[in-house]
Design a protein around this motif. Structure first.
Motif, mmCIF file in Angstrom:
data_model
loop_
_atom_site.group_PDB
_atom_site.id
_atom_site.type_symbol
_atom_site.label_atom_id
_atom_site.label_comp_id
_atom_site.label_asym_id
_atom_site.label_seq_id
_atom_site.Cartn_x
_atom_site.Cartn_y
_atom_site.Cartn_z
ATOM 1 N N THR A 39 52.525 36.510 37.641
ATOM 2 C CA THR A 39 51.289 35.863 37.221
ATOM 3 C C THR A 39 51.174 34.470 37.838
ATOM 4 O O THR A 39 50.080 34.035 38.198
ATOM 5 C CB THR A 39 51.244 35.789 35.693
ATOM 6 O OG1 THR A 39 51.668 37.044 35.165
ATOM 7 C CG2 THR A 39 49.848 35.529 35.200
ATOM 8 N N ILE A 79 46.916 42.485 40.904
ATOM 9 C CA ILE A 79 47.054 42.680 39.450
ATOM 10 C C ILE A 79 47.232 44.165 39.142
ATOM 11 O O ILE A 79 48.103 44.560 38.363
ATOM 12 C CB ILE A 79 45.819 42.110 38.713
ATOM 13 C CG1 ILE A 79 45.813 40.589 38.774
ATOM 14 C CG2 ILE A 79 45.812 42.562 37.257
ATOM 15 C CD1 ILE A 79 44.619 39.950 38.115
ATOM 16 N N SER B 38 49.165 35.334 29.505
ATOM 17 C CA SER B 38 48.156 35.974 30.342
ATOM 18 C C SER B 38 46.749 35.517 29.960
ATOM 19 O O SER B 38 45.907 35.306 30.839
ATOM 20 C CB SER B 38 48.254 37.495 30.217
ATOM 21 O OG SER B 38 49.395 37.953 30.878
ATOM 22 N N GLU B 57 42.568 40.003 34.650
ATOM 23 C CA GLU B 57 43.814 39.498 34.071
ATOM 24 C C GLU B 57 43.793 39.637 32.550
ATOM 25 O O GLU B 57 44.802 40.008 31.943
ATOM 26 C CB GLU B 57 44.014 38.037 34.485
ATOM 27 C CG GLU B 57 45.212 37.349 33.884
ATOM 28 C CD GLU B 57 46.536 37.917 34.355
ATOM 29 O OE1 GLU B 57 46.548 38.560 35.419
ATOM 30 O OE2 GLU B 57 47.537 37.737 33.643
ATOM 31 N N GLY B 61 46.402 42.249 32.406
ATOM 32 C CA GLY B 61 47.600 41.441 32.181
ATOM 33 C C GLY B 61 47.882 41.232 30.708
ATOM 34 O O GLY B 61 49.011 41.387 30.254
#
Lengths: 135, 178
Positions: A39, A79, B38, B57, B61
């Protein structure tokens, strides 16, 4: 140096992830560290695309300054690939738990017994035939 | 100015959450903190004008990966064993890596400045997108039109990972029967 505050912060986040991956023996914790690292790399890519006073790259006649769209596209791909590899890693952890009864690296290595010599391992494998090492 | 301030604030919060993730021993707590991380990162992406990335994300994520982690935790242990491992070597590797990366920073451009190389070189999709594809969202235009092969490669990776997961889980079921 202070003008690079964003990159410095990103590097520190990245290194924290790297530290968790190396220092912790728990497999799930290792994957958590890997996610941290990943990330932070997304952030490293997105940072230079930003222009102060700009808008997201959705074209509008009233606006003139946009962020650069190319890093956004690359990170969108990253991602999705990241979640796929994470799922595979977690499945491997579940399999390791079933095979060894633990997900701690030290305990798994202890159950494996004393380290075999690489040469011996190759000899054993050729003796028992190819692919005959199923656990 | 406000953008820089919000960025610094979010980076500080990310740092605090990261310290929490590194120190905590319970795996549930670590997974939830990773979800928080995240979401903070998604917020930061909105501030950095990467709205498409922020949405992905937040969904992938913070959402899907947290679900995957919780599913894996329900099948394995939820508490990390107290570590008897030596911590000096990992710390050394981390510090050396950080030092090397920080050393290389001095040539990088300033945060948010418009004369970074990334804005001056390469294909100018912002100009080409509208006349060539007619799509106002440039990220979609690049993703689907100019770099469609990237997306094809991404699909291949996801497919391969899915096949790998299926193979691993099927083998498990087969062993359970025998």
């Amino acid at each position: 140096m202070i003008v690079h505050f964003s990159q410095i912060a990103t590097i520190l986040l990245m290194v924290a992830g790297l530290y968790v991956v190396i220092a912790r023996g728990n497999m799930v914790k290792k994957l958590i560290g890997l996610s941290l690292f990943q990330t932070s790399v997304y952030l490293l890519y997105i940072l230079p695309g930003k222009v102060l006073g700009g808008t997201p790259p959705i074209l509008d006649p009233a606006r003139a300054v946009y962020a650069n769209p190319l890093p956004h596209v690359l990170i969108l791909t990253a991602i999705v690939v990241g979640i796929a590899t994470l799922a595979l890693g977690l499945t491997l952890v579940v399999r390791i738990k079933e095979a060894y009864g633990t997900i701690e690296e030290d305990e798994i290595l202890a159950k494996e017994g004393p380290k075999e010599n690489l040469k011996d391992r190759v000899r054993n494998r050729s003796k028992s035939g190819r692919g005959g090492t199923a656990a | 100015m406000i953008e820089t301030t919000v960025t610094i604030l979010l980076l500080l919060m990310l740092g605090a959450v990261t310290i929490g993730i590194v120190r905590v021993r319970g795996l549930f707590a670590a997974v939830v903190l990773l979800g928080v991380y995240s979401f903070l990162m998604a917020t930061l992406f909105v501030v950095l004008d990467a709205v498409d990335v922020a949405m992905t994300e937040a969904a992938v994520g913070a959402g899907v990966s947290t679900v995957f982690f919780l599913g894996a935790l329900s099948l394995t242990d939820t508490v990390e064993a107290p570590g008897k491992r030596r911590q000096i070597m990992p710390l050394f590797v981390a510090v050396v890596t950080a030092g090397a990366l920080l050393w290389g920073l001095s040539d990088l451009p300033e945060f948010g400045s418009p004369d970074q190389p990334i804005h001056r070189q390469g294909a100018d999709y912002l100009v080409r997108s509208m006349p060539e594809t007619g799509i106002a969202n440039v990220v979609s235009a690049v993703l689907a039109s100019y770099r469609g092969f990237d997306t094809l490669g991404e699909t291949t990776v996801v497919f391969t990972a899915g096949m790998g997961i299926l193979a691993l889980l099927r083998r498990r079921r087969g062993e359970g029967k025998s």
